[in-house]
Design a protein around this motif. Structure first.
Motif, PDB file in Angstrom:
ATOM      1  N   GLY A  71     -80.709 -40.978 -23.438  1.00 40.57           N
ATOM      2  CA  GLY A  71     -79.955 -42.181 -23.763  1.00 40.57           C
ATOM      3  C   GLY A  71     -79.159 -42.129 -25.052  1.00 40.57           C
ATOM      4  O   GLY A  71     -78.540 -43.130 -25.431  1.00 40.57           O
ATOM      5  N   TYR A  72     -79.135 -40.994 -25.716  1.00 41.44           N
ATOM      6  CA  TYR A  72     -78.355 -40.886 -26.952  1.00 41.44           C
ATOM      7  C   TYR A  72     -76.900 -40.576 -26.626  1.00 41.44           C
ATOM      8  O   TYR A  72     -76.600 -39.889 -25.661  1.00 41.44           O
ATOM      9  CB  TYR A  72     -78.922 -39.786 -27.867  1.00 41.44           C
ATOM     10  N   ARG A  73     -76.028 -41.083 -27.483  1.00 44.63           N
ATOM     11  CA  ARG A  73     -74.603 -40.770 -27.336  1.00 44.63           C
ATOM     12  C   ARG A  73     -74.365 -39.368 -27.891  1.00 44.63           C
ATOM     13  O   ARG A  73     -74.835 -39.037 -28.980  1.00 44.63           O
ATOM     14  CB  ARG A  73     -73.759 -41.790 -28.088  1.00 44.63           C
ATOM     15  N   ASP A 120     -72.990 -48.337 -33.885  1.00 42.39           N
ATOM     16  CA  ASP A 120     -74.124 -48.460 -34.795  1.00 42.39           C
ATOM     17  C   ASP A 120     -75.382 -47.824 -34.219  1.00 42.39           C
ATOM     18  O   ASP A 120     -76.480 -48.056 -34.689  1.00 42.39           O
ATOM     19  CB  ASP A 120     -74.355 -49.913 -35.223  1.00 42.39           C
ATOM     20  N   HIS A 121     -75.212 -47.010 -33.192  1.00 42.13           N
ATOM     21  CA  HIS A 121     -76.324 -46.244 -32.637  1.00 42.13           C
ATOM     22  C   HIS A 121     -76.177 -44.789 -33.075  1.00 42.13           C
ATOM     23  O   HIS A 121     -75.113 -44.364 -33.498  1.00 42.13           O
ATOM     24  CB  HIS A 121     -76.318 -46.322 -31.100  1.00 42.13           C
ATOM     25  N   THR A 122     -77.238 -44.046 -32.917  1.00 41.79           N
ATOM     26  CA  THR A 122     -77.215 -42.632 -33.267  1.00 41.79           C
ATOM     27  C   THR A 122     -76.256 -41.877 -32.353  1.00 41.79           C
ATOM     28  O   THR A 122     -76.270 -42.075 -31.135  1.00 41.79           O
ATOM     29  CB  THR A 122     -78.635 -42.044 -33.155  1.00 41.79           C
ATOM     30  N   VAL A 123     -75.435 -41.030 -32.958  1.00 46.81           N
ATOM     31  CA  VAL A 123     -74.492 -40.190 -32.218  1.00 46.81           C
ATOM     32  C   VAL A 123     -74.732 -38.748 -32.654  1.00 46.81           C
ATOM     33  O   VAL A 123     -74.833 -38.463 -33.846  1.00 46.81           O
ATOM     34  CB  VAL A 123     -73.021 -40.574 -32.506  1.00 46.81           C
ATOM     35  N   PHE A 124     -74.809 -37.850 -31.676  1.00 47.82           N
ATOM     36  CA  PHE A 124     -74.958 -36.426 -31.961  1.00 47.82           C
ATOM     37  C   PHE A 124     -73.650 -35.715 -31.622  1.00 47.82           C
ATOM     38  O   PHE A 124     -73.108 -35.899 -30.528  1.00 47.82           O
ATOM     39  CB  PHE A 124     -76.100 -35.824 -31.135  1.00 47.82           C
ATOM     40  N   SER A 162     -77.428 -32.046 -24.060  1.00 45.19           N
ATOM     41  CA  SER A 162     -77.591 -32.610 -22.706  1.00 45.19           C
ATOM     42  C   SER A 162     -78.924 -33.333 -22.588  1.00 45.19           C
ATOM     43  O   SER A 162     -79.006 -34.420 -22.008  1.00 45.19           O
ATOM     44  CB  SER A 162     -77.498 -31.512 -21.649  1.00 45.19           C
ATOM     45  N   ALA A 163     -79.975 -32.734 -23.147  1.00 45.75           N
ATOM     46  CA  ALA A 163     -81.304 -33.359 -23.110  1.00 45.75           C
ATOM     47  C   ALA A 163     -81.312 -34.656 -23.930  1.00 45.75           C
ATOM     48  O   ALA A 163     -81.942 -35.651 -23.527  1.00 45.75           O
ATOM     49  CB  ALA A 163     -82.359 -32.388 -23.627  1.00 45.75           C
TER      50      ALA A 163
END
Length: 177
Positions: A26-28, A74-78, A20-21
């Protein structure tokens, strides 16, 4: 190098709070399948989990769908747990061969660094979707640590600390591997 990172460990280690943090920054984030499945089953008047193999197969199907939904980003995904977590459950039940597991692992790769959240008794709690004991959380944590390592992943244990410190630990590791 993949931008898909797994955050895993036993229940109650703070995964949801950390994710959640990260989302707030702004991370996916891709949420855990098991909680959603349990919620849906309870809402339908069913037991929280089907038999272990069926439950793990349903999680695997959902995790694969969620993985595919993040492909091309192409962005960081957790990910709150990964395909390998469901494979761990299926392996524990003897429901897949080693070759079948290897095919899944190859088909659904994540970044080589997996963030592992240790059991933390001070924050551990149960709810309608988490009915495992703290002792079971320790067993799952140890199992995940060994399992991901067996499949070639480096597990990094996220220190027990304030949420901002835990998030900073993760972000420092992905920015400076």
């Amino acid at each position: 190098m993949s931008h898909r990172f797994v955050v895993t460990g036993g229940p109650g280690g703070g995964k949801t709070t950390i994710l959640s943090a990260l989302a707030e920054r702004g991370y996916r984030v891709v949420s855990e399948s098991a909680r959603r499945i349990i919620k849906e089953r309870l809402a339908a008047g069913l037991t929280p989990r089907a038999d272990p193999v069926s439950f793990a197969q349903e999680i695997l199907r959902s995790d694969i769908e969620r993985y595919r939904g993040a492909v091309g980003c192409d962005h960081t995904v957790f990910f709150d747990r990964g395909v390998l977590d469901a494979l761990y459950m299926l392996d524990a039940e003897g429901a897949l061969t080693n070759d079948e597991i290897a095919q899944y692992v190859q088909k659904f790769p994540y970044n080589g660094i997996v963030f592992l959240l240790p059991p933390w008794e001070e924050i551990y709690g149960t709810d309608s979707e988490r009915d495992q004991s703290f002792e079971e959380s320790i067993v799952v944590f140890e199992g995940m640590k060994k399992w991901y390592s067996e499949w070639g992943y480096e597990t990094l244990e996220v220190p027990r600390d304030k949420i901002d410190e835990r998030v900073s630990f993760i972000l420092q590791r992905i920015e400076n591997p």
